[in-house]
Design an enzyme around this catalytic site. Structure first.
Site, PDB file in Angstrom:
ATOM      1  N   ASP A   1       0.824  -1.211   0.000  1.00  0.00           N
ATOM      2  CA  ASP A   1       0.000   0.000   0.000  1.00  0.00           C
ATOM      3  C   ASP A   1       0.861   1.266   0.000  1.00  0.00           C
ATOM      4  O   ASP A   1       1.861   1.333  -0.711  1.00  0.00           O
ATOM      5  CB  ASP A   1      -0.984  -0.051   1.184  1.00  0.00           C
ATOM      6  CG  ASP A   1      -2.111   0.953   1.061  1.00  0.00           C
ATOM      7  OD1 ASP A   1      -3.041   0.711   0.277  1.00  0.00           O
ATOM      8  OD2 ASP A   1      -2.056   2.001   1.740  1.00  0.00           O
TER       9      ASP A   1
ATOM     10  N   HIS B   1      -5.531  -7.431   0.273  1.00  0.00           N
ATOM     11  CA  HIS B   1      -4.643  -6.284   0.386  1.00  0.00           C
ATOM     12  C   HIS B   1      -3.806  -6.291   1.663  1.00  0.00           C
ATOM     13  O   HIS B   1      -2.655  -5.881   1.655  1.00  0.00           O
ATOM     14  CB  HIS B   1      -5.535  -5.045   0.339  1.00  0.00           C
ATOM     15  CG  HIS B   1      -4.820  -3.757   0.426  1.00  0.00           C
ATOM     16  ND1 HIS B   1      -4.001  -3.289  -0.584  1.00  0.00           N
ATOM     17  CD2 HIS B   1      -4.789  -2.805   1.394  1.00  0.00           C
ATOM     18  CE1 HIS B   1      -3.513  -2.100  -0.233  1.00  0.00           C
ATOM     19  NE2 HIS B   1      -3.971  -1.792   0.951  1.00  0.00           N
TER      20      HIS B   1
ATOM     21  N   TYR C   1      -2.845  10.924   1.214  1.00  0.00           N
ATOM     22  CA  TYR C   1      -3.458  10.885  -0.123  1.00  0.00           C
ATOM     23  C   TYR C   1      -3.298  12.221  -0.833  1.00  0.00           C
ATOM     24  O   TYR C   1      -3.210  12.270  -2.057  1.00  0.00           O
ATOM     25  CB  TYR C   1      -4.952  10.532  -0.023  1.00  0.00           C
ATOM     26  CG  TYR C   1      -5.184   9.074   0.273  1.00  0.00           C
ATOM     27  CD1 TYR C   1      -5.065   8.576   1.567  1.00  0.00           C
ATOM     28  CD2 TYR C   1      -5.511   8.183  -0.743  1.00  0.00           C
ATOM     29  CE1 TYR C   1      -5.262   7.237   1.844  1.00  0.00           C
ATOM     30  CE2 TYR C   1      -5.714   6.835  -0.473  1.00  0.00           C
ATOM     31  CZ  TYR C   1      -5.585   6.375   0.816  1.00  0.00           C
ATOM     32  OH  TYR C   1      -5.773   5.044   1.082  1.00  0.00           O
TER      33      TYR C   1
END
Ligand SMILES: *[C@@H]1O[C@H](CO)[C@@H](O)[C@H](O)[C@H]1NC(C)=O
Length: 460
Positions: free
Chosen positions: A231, A431, A375
């Protein structure tokens, strides 16, 4: 005469097309200039300290009674949920009937003290890097002299923490049959995540987090080390190995991605002959319409967090119910993307206690905003863009689980990771790989470690 003229035009235009393609290709593979990076940039509040506290302090995780009582009060005194639509499970987002059950479990069954105790079985520390207190787990194996010890930095992503690795650390730090080495694990919380302090300055992007993580390893005395990441951690790690190949002996990623320009073009070109460029798993990326339908359906959160993290952050810092719903919806979809027709939406491929650990850690540390701002910082600063487009020679191993968010065939990965020494795909898993499939995960890290050692011994 006429035919000869046409022939000339045909030849001329072919030559022109070939030259243009060549120029375009050269542009695509050209490597940007290495950006200038301040390796001691200050991320603490206020101006840079004249002298940084370099001490390493043992740390224990504590879910204290004040926090637990306040949290339970908020969970109990909530307003009523709107029922899911008739016949609908998770297609419209978190199923509130299911959420209600999870919240009841969080209040009545989840054992805060025992969960903290499980984490505290590992030695935890904090140390200050560039003005921020960073938290990490460090497990040093006790082994005979004939067993090599490889230092391994492990980096998680959003909305996770070093907790993600606790199921694999015992295996990684214990000698395994067939290997003459073992790992010393340093699993760090990214700045602003878990128990690591966040910054109040803009610009702390994956490049600078990579710099901080290298500084952390240098602080601990490791001039050369290995990295494992997924990630956002793998974004930070990818840029770390690009910037400092002299420090990293091998890079293992369960979410390897090449963001080079050439790879993006290849993604589209590859859609013309998917089985040719990816004989094993063409269906994971192609047809692109299927891929983009999934991305479009599930990436609303990404755009929100990319543009306005503070607004959703204000809301979710104030309500554990909201925080749990928001995080669990995301955790569910990346665990299994094909279960929107179930009440749990994919969440049940993880242990509920593990999921609630993540929510509890974020709640306790009030770090939704500092974590989510990553982000906004990723993918937009020039140093990030330049280094994304720069290849690295650090030997790299790719591990691809079925429901991983990003998938690229090795054909694209090699644009970035020139020495891709190993690539493994599984037809299962999600994930949060180290939580979903700790056994396969740890085995692959060992097998990759052997490849990295072989790579370096052959180079000598
Ligand atoms: C309890 O934990 C909360 C959250 O980490 C913290 O803000 C608070 O200071 C702690 N209280 C005590 C008494 O330790």
């Amino acid at each position: 005469m006429k035919a000869k003229g046409e022939m000339k035009i045909l030849v001329l235009s072919s030559v022109l097309i070939a030259i243009s393609l060549r120029i375009f290709y050269n542009y695509l593979i050209s490597v940007p200039e290495r950006p200038n990076i301040d390796l001691q940039r200050w991320w603490g509040s206020g101006p840079k300290a004249a002298k940084e506290d370099e001490s390493i302090r043992p740390f224990k995780i504590d879910f204290n009674d004040t926090m637990i009582q306040d949290l339970k009060k908020r969970l109990i005194n909530r307003r009523r949920f709107t029922k899911p639509l008739e016949g609908i499970q998770s297609e419209y987002g978190m199923n509130t009937d299911y959420l209600e059950k999870v919240l009841k479990y969080w209040v009545e069954k989840y054992d805060f003290k025992k969960r903290a105790e499980l984490l505290n079985k590992f030695p935890h520390y904090k140390t200050r890097i560039q003005g921020l207190d960073l938290h990490y787990i460090r497990v040093t194996p006790k082994v005979d002299k004939n067993i090599k010890v490889l230092p391994l930095l492990m980096l998680h992503g959003w909305p996770s923490s070093s907790k993600e690795f606790v199921k694999v650390i015992p295996t990684l730090t214990t000698p395994q049959d067939g290997y003459d080495f073992v790992f010393e694990v340093i699993a760090a919380d990214l700045p602003g995540y878990g128990f690591s302090e966040g910054t109040n300055k803009p610009g702390l992007n994956p490049v600078h987090i990579g710099v901080m993580m290298r500084n952390l390893m240098l602080r601990l005395g490791f001039k050369q080390f290995y990295v494992q990441a997924g990630d956002w951690g793998s974004q930070c790690a990818t840029l770390l190995v690009t910037l400092f190949p002299e420090n990293v002996l091998g890079y293992h990623s369960n979410m390897p991605v090449s963001l080079r320009r050439i790879s993006t073009v290849k993604m589209f070109v590859g859609s013309l002959f998917p089985t040719w460029i990816d004989a094993d798993h063409p269906e994971r990326l192609y047809p692109l319409t299927k891929h983009f339908t999934y991305v479009f359906r599930e990436s609303g959160y990404f755009h929100l967090q990319f543009t306005k993290p503070d607004t959703i952050g204000a809301a979710l810092t104030d309500t554990p119910v909201g925080l749990a719903a928001y995080l669990m919806e995301k955790i569910a979809i990346v665990s299994n993307r094909d279960q929107l027709d179930t009440p749990h939406g994919g969440l049940e491929s993880l242990d509920l206690d593990d999921v609630l650990d993540t929510v509890t850690i974020m709640w306790t540390n009030e770090c939704f905003v500092t974590a989510t701002r990553l982000y906004s910082e990723g993918f937009r600063w020039p140093e990030d863009i330049a280094l994304q487009d720069t290849p690295t020679e650090v030997p790299t191993a790719a591990l691809k689980f079925l429901h991983e968010v990003a998938y690229q065939p090795d054909w694209m990965l090699r644009d970035k990771f020139v020495n891709l020494v190993r690539s493994t795909s599984f037809d299962f898993g999600g994930h949060f790989a180290a939580l979903h499939n700790p056994k396969e995960f740890a085995e692959d890290v060992f097998a990759s470690g052997a490849e990295f050692l072989k790579f370096h011994s052959q180079k000598k």
